[in-house]
Design a protein around this motif. Sequence first.
Motif, PDB file in Angstrom:
ATOM      1  N   ASP A 226       0.837  -1.201   0.000  1.00 18.92           N
ATOM      2  CA  ASP A 226       0.000   0.000   0.000  1.00 18.92           C
ATOM      3  C   ASP A 226       0.871   1.250   0.000  1.00 18.92           C
ATOM      4  O   ASP A 226       0.573   2.243   0.663  1.00 18.92           O
ATOM      5  CB  ASP A 226      -0.949   0.008   1.206  1.00 18.92           C
ATOM      6  CG  ASP A 226      -2.115   0.978   1.018  1.00 18.92           C
ATOM      7  OD1 ASP A 226      -2.417   1.299  -0.143  1.00 18.92           O
ATOM      8  OD2 ASP A 226      -2.702   1.408   2.021  1.00 18.92           O
TER       9      ASP A 226
ATOM     10  N   THR B  15      -6.698  -9.712  -1.771  1.00 21.85           N
ATOM     11  CA  THR B  15      -7.347  -9.729  -3.087  1.00 21.85           C
ATOM     12  C   THR B  15      -8.852  -9.501  -3.021  1.00 21.85           C
ATOM     13  O   THR B  15      -9.478  -9.249  -4.054  1.00 21.85           O
ATOM     14  CB  THR B  15      -7.087 -11.055  -3.819  1.00 21.85           C
ATOM     15  OG1 THR B  15      -7.768 -12.135  -3.145  1.00 21.85           O
ATOM     16  CG2 THR B  15      -5.603 -11.360  -3.885  1.00 21.85           C
ATOM     17  N   ARG B  16      -9.447  -9.576  -1.831  1.00 28.31           N
ATOM     18  CA  ARG B  16     -10.905  -9.412  -1.736  1.00 28.31           C
ATOM     19  C   ARG B  16     -11.352  -8.028  -2.193  1.00 28.31           C
ATOM     20  O   ARG B  16     -12.479  -7.860  -2.666  1.00 28.31           O
ATOM     21  CB  ARG B  16     -11.377  -9.693  -0.308  1.00 28.31           C
ATOM     22  CG  ARG B  16     -11.261 -11.152   0.082  1.00 28.31           C
ATOM     23  CD  ARG B  16     -12.197 -12.019  -0.727  1.00 28.31           C
ATOM     24  NE  ARG B  16     -11.858 -13.438  -0.642  1.00 28.31           N
ATOM     25  CZ  ARG B  16     -12.524 -14.398  -1.284  1.00 28.31           C
ATOM     26  NH1 ARG B  16     -13.554 -14.080  -2.049  1.00 28.31           N
ATOM     27  NH2 ARG B  16     -12.145 -15.653  -1.164  1.00 28.31           N
ATOM     28  N   LYS B  17     -10.487  -7.020  -2.077  1.00 28.19           N
ATOM     29  CA  LYS B  17     -10.882  -5.678  -2.521  1.00 28.19           C
ATOM     30  C   LYS B  17     -10.940  -5.577  -4.044  1.00 28.19           C
ATOM     31  O   LYS B  17     -11.438  -4.574  -4.580  1.00 28.19           O
ATOM     32  CB  LYS B  17      -9.926  -4.635  -1.955  1.00 28.19           C
ATOM     33  CG  LYS B  17      -8.485  -4.759  -2.407  1.00 28.19           C
ATOM     34  CD  LYS B  17      -7.619  -3.722  -1.686  1.00 28.19           C
ATOM     35  CE  LYS B  17      -6.138  -3.885  -2.018  1.00 28.19           C
ATOM     36  NZ  LYS B  17      -5.294  -2.948  -1.261  1.00 28.19           N
ATOM     37  N   PHE B  18     -10.414  -6.602  -4.734  1.00 25.65           N
ATOM     38  CA  PHE B  18     -10.481  -6.621  -6.190  1.00 25.65           C
ATOM     39  C   PHE B  18     -11.580  -7.537  -6.714  1.00 25.65           C
ATOM     40  O   PHE B  18     -11.601  -7.851  -7.904  1.00 25.65           O
ATOM     41  CB  PHE B  18      -9.133  -7.078  -6.777  1.00 25.65           C
ATOM     42  CG  PHE B  18      -7.945  -6.322  -6.270  1.00 25.65           C
ATOM     43  CD1 PHE B  18      -7.900  -4.944  -6.335  1.00 25.65           C
ATOM     44  CD2 PHE B  18      -6.865  -6.994  -5.713  1.00 25.65           C
ATOM     45  CE1 PHE B  18      -6.804  -4.236  -5.861  1.00 25.65           C
ATOM     46  CE2 PHE B  18      -5.752  -6.303  -5.241  1.00 25.65           C
ATOM     47  CZ  PHE B  18      -5.725  -4.914  -5.317  1.00 25.65           C
ATOM     48  N   ASP B  19     -12.493  -7.981  -5.855  1.00 20.80           N
ATOM     49  CA  ASP B  19     -13.490  -8.972  -6.258  1.00 20.80           C
ATOM     50  C   ASP B  19     -14.274  -8.504  -7.483  1.00 20.80           C
ATOM     51  O   ASP B  19     -14.523  -7.309  -7.678  1.00 20.80           O
ATOM     52  CB  ASP B  19     -14.452  -9.259  -5.106  1.00 20.80           C
ATOM     53  CG  ASP B  19     -15.297 -10.489  -5.379  1.00 20.80           C
ATOM     54  OD1 ASP B  19     -14.739 -11.596  -5.383  1.00 20.80           O
ATOM     55  OD2 ASP B  19     -16.513 -10.323  -5.632  1.00 20.80           O
TER      56      ASP B  19
ATOM     57  N   THR C  72     -15.757  -4.506  -8.547  1.00 27.77           N
ATOM     58  CA  THR C  72     -14.854  -3.924  -9.544  1.00 27.77           C
ATOM     59  C   THR C  72     -15.568  -3.708 -10.869  1.00 27.77           C
ATOM     60  O   THR C  72     -15.433  -2.658 -11.507  1.00 27.77           O
ATOM     61  CB  THR C  72     -13.618  -4.815  -9.741  1.00 27.77           C
ATOM     62  OG1 THR C  72     -12.968  -5.009  -8.489  1.00 27.77           O
ATOM     63  CG2 THR C  72     -12.643  -4.186 -10.711  1.00 27.77           C
TER      64      THR C  72
ATOM     65  N   ARG D 296     -17.691  -0.710 -10.669  1.00 25.96           N
ATOM     66  CA  ARG D 296     -16.952   0.542 -10.800  1.00 25.96           C
ATOM     67  C   ARG D 296     -16.685   0.877 -12.268  1.00 25.96           C
ATOM     68  O   ARG D 296     -16.725   2.047 -12.678  1.00 25.96           O
ATOM     69  CB  ARG D 296     -15.652   0.458  -9.995  1.00 25.96           C
ATOM     70  CG  ARG D 296     -15.900   0.559  -8.488  1.00 25.96           C
ATOM     71  CD  ARG D 296     -14.792  -0.046  -7.664  1.00 25.96           C
ATOM     72  NE  ARG D 296     -13.530   0.664  -7.815  1.00 25.96           N
ATOM     73  CZ  ARG D 296     -12.421   0.289  -7.172  1.00 25.96           C
ATOM     74  NH1 ARG D 296     -12.426  -0.761  -6.370  1.00 25.96           N
ATOM     75  NH2 ARG D 296     -11.299   0.977  -7.329  1.00 25.96           N
TER      76      ARG D 296
ATOM     77  N   SER E   6     -11.239   4.616  -7.378  1.00 18.68           N
ATOM     78  CA  SER E   6     -12.465   3.857  -7.096  1.00 18.68           C
ATOM     79  C   SER E   6     -13.590   4.214  -8.044  1.00 18.68           C
ATOM     80  O   SER E   6     -14.763   4.221  -7.669  1.00 18.68           O
ATOM     81  CB  SER E   6     -12.921   4.102  -5.644  1.00 18.68           C
ATOM     82  OG  SER E   6     -11.922   3.724  -4.743  1.00 18.68           O
TER      83      SER E   6
END
Length: 400
Positions: free
Chosen positions: A308, A358-362, A366, A369, A396
């Motif tokens: 990050d 990787t869950r934030k890229f599910d 995504t 978005r 985002s």
Amino acid sequence: MPGSHRRKRAVFIINSLAGGGAERIMTTLLRASGPWRDRYDISLVLLDRERGAYPVPDWVDVIEFDSRHRLLPGVLALRRLLAELRPEVTLSFLTRANVSNIAATWGTQTTCIISERVNSSAHFGGRMRALASKLLLRLSYPRADHVIAVSDGVAQDLVRNFAVRSNRISIIPNPVDHALIETLGAKPMVPPVEGEFVAATGRLVPNKNFAMLIEAFAQSGLPGSLVILGEGPERRRLEAQIARFGLQGRVRLPGFVDNPFAILKRATLFALPSNAEGFPNGLVEAMACGLPVVATNCASGPSEILLDRAREAVQGLVPCAAGAVVPTNDPHAFAEALRLVHDPAMRALRGAAASAITRKFDIVPTTGRYWETIEKIVTASRRPPFSAHGSGIATSGQVS
């Protein structure tokens, strides 16, 4: 969210669906776009006639040209098609498709959105042909209505080196289909791999720097084998290097594999030795398989995903919850990181941390978005032009 409005038309554009990360992401995005079918008729244009490696949903209208990897025939064919379809919006992946999209929509009512998948400055290098490609991008990319970058590093490169205004850029990472990865990961390995092994994926090209990985693996003293999934022009050079190090039988190059997830699920750890990336699909998909990782601090993506932090803020070998980040093109540091991340006492914890990241890229949020950005830009393009002084790069899926 999708609603009950008159359907518009959206045309997605890519060179082809031959094996590759961008091609797989394009089909992943389309597969998850079903909820928007009541708002849009969705078409996919392939500029080249090549054998596809990834399936397209049957409700997507696929149009295939035969541009033979040339720019002008693709532009002319695409412009004729768009004049017939009159879509509200186009969205393209990969450089040639992006330039074709911009040229074909120029002077029309169609909103042109391009998606930059690589760090272009690092990707093209410094050869004369590469300099011509950079000039073409600098002349064309600012003319797109909007640019979707897959990482902050890619976005900053577009602003600094290709004259794209920051208020015309959104940062949206590639979607990860966790459910599909779980399903495919449970299938048998083809080809089978015996024993413990380190995995890597990508085209066998210089920028992926598998030569450095092979050298680092030789220095690491790790047990088992190294399996590099992918095909490309560097195969013979890599095979000669494997022979020089006496690693025949321990370093395997099985070529392009239809289901890499079955192999990744059974690996010990994942290695990304690249000199340049945009958003490293292979890295994130390996992390989604629960693998700890060793990745170079290349432009762009690994430091953002694993630490990050911006690439420039990272120096030397840096351990992290999911593995380690190391300098580019440094086999000694990479070998040290391989030994560190291979440690059985920490391997499971690092793999769990990698999967959690990787869950934030599910795939569902995504893809949402992407479509939120499409609809905002289509709406904005009907208003007066963007201000020349943007308030910054949007993240985002938000548009400044």
